[in-house]
Design a protein around this motif. Sequence first.
Motif, mmCIF file in Angstrom:
data_model
loop_
_atom_site.group_PDB
_atom_site.id
_atom_site.type_symbol
_atom_site.label_atom_id
_atom_site.label_comp_id
_atom_site.label_asym_id
_atom_site.label_seq_id
_atom_site.Cartn_x
_atom_site.Cartn_y
_atom_site.Cartn_z
ATOM 1 N N LEU A 218 0.826 -1.207 0.000
ATOM 2 C CA LEU A 218 0.000 0.000 0.000
ATOM 3 C C LEU A 218 0.860 1.257 0.000
ATOM 4 N N LEU A 219 0.505 2.192 -0.861
ATOM 5 C CA LEU A 219 1.190 3.482 -0.936
ATOM 6 C C LEU A 219 0.426 4.518 -0.103
ATOM 7 N N PRO A 220 1.040 5.669 0.184
ATOM 8 C CA PRO A 220 0.307 6.753 0.879
ATOM 9 C C PRO A 220 -0.888 7.210 0.050
ATOM 10 N N PHE A 221 -1.928 7.677 0.717
ATOM 11 C CA PHE A 221 -3.126 8.157 0.039
ATOM 12 C C PHE A 221 -3.036 9.648 -0.234
ATOM 13 N N LYS A 222 -3.533 10.048 -1.391
ATOM 14 C CA LYS A 222 -3.696 11.466 -1.690
ATOM 15 C C LYS A 222 -5.012 11.959 -1.075
ATOM 16 N N LYS A 223 -5.198 13.269 -1.022
ATOM 17 C CA LYS A 223 -6.308 13.843 -0.260
ATOM 18 C C LYS A 223 -7.575 14.077 -1.084
ATOM 19 N N GLY A 224 -7.519 13.824 -2.395
ATOM 20 C CA GLY A 224 -8.638 14.177 -3.256
ATOM 21 C C GLY A 224 -9.963 13.572 -2.840
ATOM 22 N N PHE A 225 -9.948 12.298 -2.436
ATOM 23 C CA PHE A 225 -11.214 11.642 -2.096
ATOM 24 C C PHE A 225 -11.846 12.251 -0.841
ATOM 25 N N VAL A 226 -11.020 12.773 0.069
ATOM 26 C CA VAL A 226 -11.565 13.421 1.261
ATOM 27 C C VAL A 226 -12.168 14.777 0.887
ATOM 28 N N HIS A 227 -11.517 15.511 0.004
ATOM 29 C CA HIS A 227 -12.084 16.787 -0.455
ATOM 30 C C HIS A 227 -13.456 16.560 -1.088
ATOM 31 N N ILE A 228 -13.577 15.499 -1.891
ATOM 32 C CA ILE A 228 -14.860 15.204 -2.532
ATOM 33 C C ILE A 228 -15.904 14.805 -1.488
ATOM 34 N N ALA A 229 -15.478 14.042 -0.487
ATOM 35 C CA ALA A 229 -16.400 13.651 0.587
ATOM 36 C C ALA A 229 -16.915 14.879 1.332
ATOM 37 N N LEU A 230 -16.049 15.841 1.565
ATOM 38 C CA LEU A 230 -16.453 17.052 2.279
ATOM 39 C C LEU A 230 -17.463 17.863 1.466
ATOM 40 N N GLN A 231 -17.348 17.796 0.144
ATOM 41 C CA GLN A 231 -18.249 18.575 -0.708
ATOM 42 C C GLN A 231 -19.564 17.854 -0.994
ATOM 43 N N THR A 232 -19.540 16.515 -0.977
ATOM 44 C CA THR A 232 -20.747 15.748 -1.301
ATOM 45 C C THR A 232 -21.440 15.169 -0.078
ATOM 46 N N ARG A 233 -20.666 14.980 1.021
ATOM 47 C CA ARG A 233 -21.156 14.341 2.243
ATOM 48 C C ARG A 233 -21.607 12.908 2.010
ATOM 49 N N LEU A 234 -21.105 12.297 0.960
ATOM 50 C CA LEU A 234 -21.392 10.884 0.721
ATOM 51 C C LEU A 234 -20.539 10.023 1.640
ATOM 52 N N MET A 284 -6.742 8.020 8.845
ATOM 53 C CA MET A 284 -7.674 7.038 9.388
ATOM 54 C C MET A 284 -8.066 6.003 8.333
ATOM 55 N N ILE A 285 -8.408 6.461 7.118
ATOM 56 C CA ILE A 285 -8.819 5.546 6.057
ATOM 57 C C ILE A 285 -7.646 4.688 5.618
ATOM 58 N N HIS A 286 -6.462 5.291 5.537
ATOM 59 C CA HIS A 286 -5.260 4.536 5.168
ATOM 60 C C HIS A 286 -5.004 3.430 6.190
ATOM 61 N N ALA A 287 -5.183 3.749 7.467
ATOM 62 C CA ALA A 287 -4.973 2.763 8.525
ATOM 63 C C ALA A 287 -5.961 1.605 8.417
ATOM 64 N N LEU A 288 -7.188 1.893 7.988
ATOM 65 C CA LEU A 288 -8.174 0.828 7.786
ATOM 66 C C LEU A 288 -7.689 -0.168 6.742
ATOM 67 N N ASN A 308 -0.133 1.755 17.080
ATOM 68 C CA ASN A 308 -1.249 1.752 18.011
ATOM 69 C C ASN A 308 -2.079 3.021 17.891
ATOM 70 N N LYS A 309 -1.410 4.142 17.654
ATOM 71 C CA LYS A 309 -2.124 5.399 17.503
ATOM 72 C C LYS A 309 -3.020 5.355 16.276
ATOM 73 N N ARG A 310 -2.496 4.769 15.161
ATOM 74 C CA ARG A 310 -3.285 4.676 13.945
ATOM 75 C C ARG A 310 -4.476 3.771 14.135
ATOM 76 N N SER A 311 -4.290 2.701 14.860
ATOM 77 C CA SER A 311 -5.381 1.743 15.067
ATOM 78 C C SER A 311 -6.498 2.345 15.897
ATOM 79 N N ASN A 312 -6.164 3.290 16.799
ATOM 80 C CA ASN A 312 -7.176 3.879 17.665
ATOM 81 C C ASN A 312 -7.791 5.143 17.094
#
Length: 313
Positions: A218-234, A284-288, A308-312
Amino acid sequence: MDGSGGGSWLRGRRLESCLEASVRSRGPAKRRPEDAVGQRSPRPAAAADFVDDDRWITVILSVVRIVVCFLSMAATTAVWAVIMLLLLPWPYARIRQGNLYGHVTGRMLMWILGNPITIEGSEFSNTRAIYICNHASPVDIFLVMWLTPTGTVGIAKKEIIWYPLFGQLYVLANHLRIDRSNPTAAIESIKEVARMVVQKNLSLIIFPEGTRSKTGRLLPFKKGFVHIALQTRLPIVPMVLTGTHLAWRKNSLRVRPAPLTVKYLPPIKTDDWEAEKIDDYVEMIHALFVDHLPESQKPLVSEGRDVNKRSNS
């Protein structure tokens, strides 16, 4: 089809009877007796159980499968290209036709490749949401084409138009592209995606890593999907794919019968998300994903985060 809830994945498509593959579903839906095909193993196959076979006969079979995949995809692409051209005045009808193309073609390609597939959490597969999944193989694209619901728009890098067959139909199907070399244009593209998703009641599918992993890790996640979530609330529905990096490796022209798993995680509500916490949501999503991937696909380095911090979080 050996799996419960299989009919919902295929959305009533008529090719189901002739495109049976070794698919097992693990979810609450009841198993239909008519879906059972062949002998069932006591547990689903796992990528960790896969042992590579380098015999010449398997190499030849792999080449044949790739050629058949290409020819089959060329045939369905030609048919749907005509449909898309006829629907040029109706952009959102093209999105749904593109989904139908993906359901038929993705299912067919997976049948040709013949990998055993386990699908978990299928009860979340028809939610209107932002679907995100890890990306380590061309097989990921076939699975996403097949399994994402009708009414889903994709977002990809602008270079996808140069992918033979698939790229051209992707554009005809009115899916969106981002110019990642131009931050201003990328931001505007994300805003346009959000507007389209809200106005037309669409879902979205995106690979949050932004590129394909070379190793399957797994690679690091970019932020685009969170920006879209904030605008759509999906809600966000993670799709965790395992084993695909073994089935078709980076820069390889050989496919292998590695077992694959598609795991839908429960939808994550974004109604109360705050713009100031974007980095926290990405982490948080990356940790999932890290928690649900096998060791062979977890990142080698924790990037300075305490496990442990990521898991919590």
